[in-house]
Design a protein around this motif. Structure first.
Motif, PDB file in Angstrom:
ATOM      1  N   ILE A  22       0.867  -1.182   0.000  1.00  0.00           N
ATOM      2  CA  ILE A  22       0.000   0.000   0.000  1.00  0.00           C
ATOM      3  C   ILE A  22       0.901   1.228   0.000  1.00  0.00           C
ATOM      4  N   TYR A  23       0.415   2.316  -0.566  1.00  0.00           N
ATOM      5  CA  TYR A  23       1.237   3.516  -0.565  1.00  0.00           C
ATOM      6  C   TYR A  23       0.427   4.757  -0.199  1.00  0.00           C
ATOM      7  N   GLN A  31      -1.866   1.844 -10.515  1.00  0.00           N
ATOM      8  CA  GLN A  31      -3.251   1.416 -10.628  1.00  0.00           C
ATOM      9  C   GLN A  31      -3.426   0.010 -10.053  1.00  0.00           C
ATOM     10  N   GLU A  32      -2.337  -0.735  -9.894  1.00  0.00           N
ATOM     11  CA  GLU A  32      -2.392  -2.110  -9.409  1.00  0.00           C
ATOM     12  C   GLU A  32      -2.256  -2.226  -7.895  1.00  0.00           C
ATOM     13  N   VAL A  33      -1.533  -1.303  -7.279  1.00  0.00           N
ATOM     14  CA  VAL A  33      -1.278  -1.348  -5.836  1.00  0.00           C
ATOM     15  C   VAL A  33      -2.243  -0.395  -5.144  1.00  0.00           C
ATOM     16  N   PRO A  34      -2.940  -0.865  -4.087  1.00  0.00           N
ATOM     17  CA  PRO A  34      -3.838   0.042  -3.370  1.00  0.00           C
ATOM     18  C   PRO A  34      -3.068   1.232  -2.824  1.00  0.00           C
ATOM     19  N   GLY A  35      -3.644   2.395  -2.939  1.00  0.00           N
ATOM     20  CA  GLY A  35      -2.945   3.574  -2.453  1.00  0.00           C
ATOM     21  C   GLY A  35      -3.879   4.708  -2.119  1.00  0.00           C
ATOM     22  N   PHE A  36      -3.329   5.657  -1.439  1.00  0.00           N
ATOM     23  CA  PHE A  36      -4.044   6.870  -1.073  1.00  0.00           C
ATOM     24  C   PHE A  36      -3.232   8.056  -1.577  1.00  0.00           C
ATOM     25  N   ALA A  37      -3.813   8.825  -2.439  1.00  0.00           N
ATOM     26  CA  ALA A  37      -3.173  10.050  -2.916  1.00  0.00           C
ATOM     27  C   ALA A  37      -3.802  11.204  -2.146  1.00  0.00           C
ATOM     28  N   LEU A  53      -7.870  -0.614   5.610  1.00  0.00           N
ATOM     29  CA  LEU A  53      -7.204  -1.303   4.506  1.00  0.00           C
ATOM     30  C   LEU A  53      -5.946  -2.024   4.988  1.00  0.00           C
ATOM     31  N   ILE A  54      -5.187  -1.401   5.879  1.00  0.00           N
ATOM     32  CA  ILE A  54      -3.995  -2.045   6.437  1.00  0.00           C
ATOM     33  C   ILE A  54      -4.397  -3.295   7.227  1.00  0.00           C
ATOM     34  N   ILE A  55      -5.455  -3.198   8.002  1.00  0.00           N
ATOM     35  CA  ILE A  55      -5.951  -4.358   8.758  1.00  0.00           C
ATOM     36  C   ILE A  55      -6.373  -5.468   7.799  1.00  0.00           C
TER      37      ILE A  55
END
Length: 74
Positions: A22-23, A31-37, A53-55
Motif C-alpha cells: 500500500i502507498y 493502478q495495481e497497488v492500493p494507495g491513497f493520494a 485497509l492495512i488491517i
C-alpha cells in the motif's frame, strides 16, 4: 500519524517496490497497488479508511500463510 498506530505492522519507506502492499503519496503511483493520494492533511474518515485497509491486508496475509501451512501438513 501512521507510524503511531502501534497495533499494526507497518514499515514506512520512501521507495516503491514490487513488495509494496500500500502507498501514501501526493500523486497516484500505481493502478495495481492500493494507495491513497492525499493532497492535503487527511480527514478523519480517510485515516480510518487507510487503517481498515492495512488491517484487511494483514488479515489476508495471515489467512493465506495459515492455509498454506495447513496444506503442507496434509
Amino acid at each position: 500519524m501512521v507510524q503511531q498506530w502501534q497495533s499494526l505492522n507497518i514499515s514506512v519507506t520512501n521507495e516503491f517496490t514490487d513488495k509494496t502492499a500500500i502507498y501514501l503519496s501526493n500523486v497516484i503511483l500505481s493502478q495495481e497497488v492500493p494507495g491513497f493520494a492525499w493532497y492535503t492533511i487527511p480527514e478523519w474518515s480517510e485515516r480510518l479508511a487507510l487503517r481498515q485497509l492495512i488491517i484487511d491486508i494483514t488479515l489476508n496475509r495471515f489467512q493465506n500463510k495459515k492455509s498454506l501451512r495447513i496444506n503442507q501438513d496434509v
